[in-house]
Structure formats: C-alpha cells, structure tokens
Design an enzyme around this catalytic site. Structure first.
Site, PDB file in Angstrom:
ATOM      1  N   GLY A 237      96.426 -59.067  21.415  1.00  0.00           N
ATOM      2  CA  GLY A 237      95.568 -58.092  22.064  1.00  0.00           C
ATOM      3  C   GLY A 237      94.739 -57.287  21.083  1.00  0.00           C
ATOM      4  O   GLY A 237      93.529 -57.075  21.279  1.00  0.00           O
ATOM      5  N   LYS A 238      95.335 -56.837  19.993  1.00  0.00           N
ATOM      6  CA  LYS A 238      94.611 -56.038  19.007  1.00  0.00           C
ATOM      7  C   LYS A 238      93.652 -56.906  18.196  1.00  0.00           C
ATOM      8  O   LYS A 238      92.575 -56.444  17.798  1.00  0.00           O
ATOM      9  CB  LYS A 238      95.601 -55.288  18.134  1.00  0.00           C
ATOM     10  CG  LYS A 238      96.450 -54.293  18.923  1.00  0.00           C
ATOM     11  CD  LYS A 238      97.490 -53.619  18.063  1.00  0.00           C
ATOM     12  CE  LYS A 238      98.336 -52.670  18.908  1.00  0.00           C
ATOM     13  NZ  LYS A 238      99.202 -53.372  19.883  1.00  0.00           N
ATOM     14  N   ASP A 279     105.109 -64.276   6.457  1.00  0.00           N
ATOM     15  CA  ASP A 279     105.969 -63.099   6.514  1.00  0.00           C
ATOM     16  C   ASP A 279     105.283 -61.969   5.740  1.00  0.00           C
ATOM     17  O   ASP A 279     104.915 -62.135   4.565  1.00  0.00           O
ATOM     18  CB  ASP A 279     107.319 -63.433   5.884  1.00  0.00           C
ATOM     19  CG  ASP A 279     108.332 -62.310   6.028  1.00  0.00           C
ATOM     20  OD1 ASP A 279     107.927 -61.150   6.208  1.00  0.00           O
ATOM     21  OD2 ASP A 279     109.541 -62.601   5.952  1.00  0.00           O
ATOM     22  N   ASP A 295     100.729 -52.971  13.492  1.00  0.00           N
ATOM     23  CA  ASP A 295     101.477 -52.695  14.724  1.00  0.00           C
ATOM     24  C   ASP A 295     102.879 -53.253  14.467  1.00  0.00           C
ATOM     25  O   ASP A 295     103.163 -54.410  14.740  1.00  0.00           O
ATOM     26  CB  ASP A 295     100.800 -53.376  15.912  1.00  0.00           C
ATOM     27  CG  ASP A 295     101.496 -53.072  17.225  1.00  0.00           C
ATOM     28  OD1 ASP A 295     102.375 -52.185  17.240  1.00  0.00           O
ATOM     29  OD2 ASP A 295     101.191 -53.743  18.231  1.00  0.00           O
ATOM     30  N   CYS A 348     105.311 -49.183  19.323  1.00  0.00           N
ATOM     31  CA  CYS A 348     105.512 -48.874  20.744  1.00  0.00           C
ATOM     32  C   CYS A 348     106.933 -48.360  20.935  1.00  0.00           C
ATOM     33  O   CYS A 348     107.726 -48.922  21.700  1.00  0.00           O
ATOM     34  CB  CYS A 348     105.225 -50.087  21.623  1.00  0.00           C
ATOM     35  SG  CYS A 348     106.178 -51.565  21.210  1.00  0.00           S
TER      36      CYS A 348
END
Length: 409
Positions: A237-238, A279, A295, A348
């Site tokens: 999404g980002k 990674d 994120d 989040c």
C-alpha cells in the site's frame, strides 16, 4: 452429524482455540480451521463468530459466570461453546433456536445440559453486552488512561477505506462509489463491500488501505523523481502511494509470498517500483536515498478493531521482541539517507515502547508534523509525532492505531 451451519460453528471454535492456546493470528489459523467449511458465506460466518468472541470475550465470560453455580475453567470447552452461542445471539442477531441447534452438538459427550441451561438462563434474562467492550486485564494495564477511549473504537469492525491512484479525483470517486472522504485521495465505504466487484478495481483506480496506514507515506509529500526506500514494503500500500506521488521507489521485504502480492498490486494499479527480496538487517544499498519509509514489524495492536486476536495474543514478551528488532532497523535505515534526506518511521501499534520510546532514540533531527498534514479532527502530539487510535474519529468510522515520526539527516 449433518446439521446445516454446524461446520461453520466448529470452525469458529477451532479459530478461537488457535488464537488463545497456540498464539496464532486469525489469518494464520484460517487455513486449517476453515478447510472443511464449504462456501464463502459459511467461512465468513465462522470468521465473524470468532471475531466477535475475541472482541467481547471479557464481557461474555462475565455473563457466563453470572449464570453458573460453580465457575467453569477458563479453558473449558463448555465456556468456549457458550461464548460462541452468546456472541451469535447478542452480536450477530442469530435466532436462539438456530444457536442451540448448532451449538450444543459441539459438546457431544460433554456437558451439553449445563451449556443449554446457562444459555437458556441468560436469554430468558434478556441480557445484553455493554456499549463498549471490556479490555482484557493485561491490555487495560498496558494502555492505562488511554484504554477507555481506545476500547470505544473496538465495538464494531471497521469500514472499508480506499486510497486513490489520482487524489485529484477524490470527489468523483466518492460519488461514484457512494462513499465519503476524510482527506484527498481517500474514500470510505460501508463494511461488507465486496472489493473485487467495485467500480474501479480492475482499472486500478484505487487500492484498499486504512486511513491511518496512509499517513506515513503522505508525510513524505511529492517525490519529483527522487529516490525513496520503502522498507518492510509488502503487501504494498505505501509503495503504491509513493509511486503515485512521483517517487522512484525501491520496495524491500523479506517475504517472497508477500512480495508477489506487491507485484500484483503494482501491475493492477499501473505503477512501477524496484522490488527487492532481502532482510533489512543484512542488506546493503549501493547508494543512499532521498527518503526512507520504515513501516516496521510490530505487535499490530493498533489493528485490534479488524484483528481482535491481538487483544489476546500480545504481551510483554512480544513487545520486547518487536522493540529490539525495530531499534536495529531504525539504526540501519538512518545510515542509508543522503544528507538532507528524510526518514519516516511508523508502526501500527498502540504500545508506547514501539512508538514514542523508539522515536526518542532516533539520532536525527525531528521534522514535526503539522495539523494541516492530517485529516480534520486529528492533531500531532506536542513533540510533532502522530498518534492515532481506534477511538479517534469514531463519529465517522474511526481508524487504526498508528505511531508515526519524521526526521531529517
């Protein structure tokens, strides 16, 4: 036993057990728990029952305990079955006779008479759940004074948020889809909408993204062809936001499966990005970036209204593991910026250890967020961070819990 609807209830029981006993997410448990449930409607019902039990479990248990002479063990199967039965009557408005017909068979060879008696006693009393779910004791202890406001946002599953490919078309798409908008590039629709059947899906006009989840990428503004690194990028999404805003995006994630979803999303929307499977803790870029969006992996407690399993799976151990990982990622990401480049860090999570405490350790210059960069009704903190929770903007459908900070090198 061929009882219509019984497989869905058995699957709900298995989903709840997987969360509470094995610490799995509802998504992780779904593969095996739903394997014997045929039809999308019954699978959705099983998920809905399990979700409502996990959302209201503390209050359901209080009702059950009020109708038993001797308390049932916390992990007793009869208690779990009663939770499922009560959630259907009190939350999903299932007729009591249907609840009994599909609930008691789950206790074959067990205390069916006890469960029937408790359920009948409570329905005759016309019991009801409170307006706001009661948080589990350990969660309430962690969230402290914030807990009551957060809990108010957990009473209902969230609406459907869409992020638009072309923000200048916000009013047009809100009208076409019959939704509302809380800021440019955002459209909110009622819960339960079948995404793949909505106008604009096949044409790549939008993608699904919670309003709060859209804020971190928005804080980097327009890209004008500059290079941005989207860390832990999948499912994308980002990445889509950044590419649509004119950034040259490198999207990095270590999950092959999730990166396949990211590539599919890029193709559907008609956007481009360099996709890297690696990674964060071992990868090294060949050159520095104008901006980085991290994120980070987190406990995801901010998603409790859509994933109520986090209320029962997450404790101090998981928080400690995530904060250690986040600190390492922040340290590496900070070194990959060009002079003058900006870093946005987001989780989040509703845990201060993963948000505010991490922000205090960043050795870059803070770039405070302005209220004008946020949806109406949200304000940055005194430090210039963004902190959202499910109780905010409740009058227009709420939003997930996020922490977002911004810095410059």
């Amino acid at each position: 036993m061929d009882i219509p609807g019984l497989p869905a209830r058995r699957a709900a029981l298995n989903l709840i057990d997987a969360v509470l006993r094995r610490g799995e997410t509802l998504d992780q448990a779904g593969g095996s728990a739903l394997a014997r449930v045929s039809g999308d409607a019954d699978r959705a019902l099983a998920r809905a029952i399990a979700g409502e039990v996990l959302r209201w479990r503390t209050d359901l248990d209080e009702l059950i305990d009020s109708a038993t002479r001797l308390p049932l063990a916390p992990d007793a199967k009869a208690r779990a079955v009663l939770q499922i039965m009560l959630a259907q009557v009190l939350r999903l408005e299932t007729p009591a006779h249907a609840v009994i017909a599909t609930g008691l068979p789950l206790l074959m060879g067990g205390p069916r008479r006890l469960a029937h008696g408790v359920f009948s006693t409570l329905t005759k009393r016309e019991v009801a759940l409170p307006d706001v779910p009661t948080l589990p004791e350990d969660v309430a202890g962690r969230w402290g004074a914030r807990g009551e406001a957060i809990a108010a946002g957990l009473a209902e599953p969230p609406p459907l948020d869409l992020a638009l490919r072309h923000p200048e078309q916000t009013a047009e798409w809100a009208e076409r889809l019959g939704g509302t908008s809380l800021m440019p590039g955002h459209v909110r629709l009622a819960r339960g909408t079948a995404v793949e059947h909505l106008e604009g899906f096949r044409d790549g006009a939008w993608w699904v993204q919670d309003l709060a989840a859209s804020l971190p990428a928005r804080l980097l503004g327009a890209g004008h062809g500059k290079r941005v690194l989207d860390l832990c990028a999948a499912p994308g999404g980002k990445t889509l936001q950044l590419a649509a805003a004119g950034w040259q995006v490198t999207a990095l994630d270590n999950s092959k499966r999730r990166l396949e979803r990211l590539r599919d999303n890029l193709k559907r929307i008609g956007l481009e990005a360099e996709v890297v499977q690696a990674d964060v803790l071992t990868w090294e870029p060949e050159e520095r970036f104008d901006a980085i969006l991290l994120d980070a992996p987190c406990t995801a407690t901010g998603t409790a209204r859509r994933h109520p399993d986090v209320l029962h799976r997450i404790g101090e151990r998981q928080i400690e593991e995530m904060t250690a990982l986040q600190e390492k990622m922040l340290d590496r990401a900070s070194g990959w910026l060009k002079p003058g480049g900006q870093l946005v860090y987001a989780v989040c999570s509703l845990e201060v250890e993963e948000g505010e405490d991490q922000a205090d350790k960043v050795a870059l210059t803070p770039v405070p967020v302005a209220a004008s960069e946020l949806p109406e009704g949200l304000e940055p903190s005194a430090e210039g961070w963004v902190r959202t929770d499910p109780g905010m903007l409740a009058e227009v459908g709420g939003l997930d819990g996020f922490f977002v900070g911004r810095w410059q090198k």
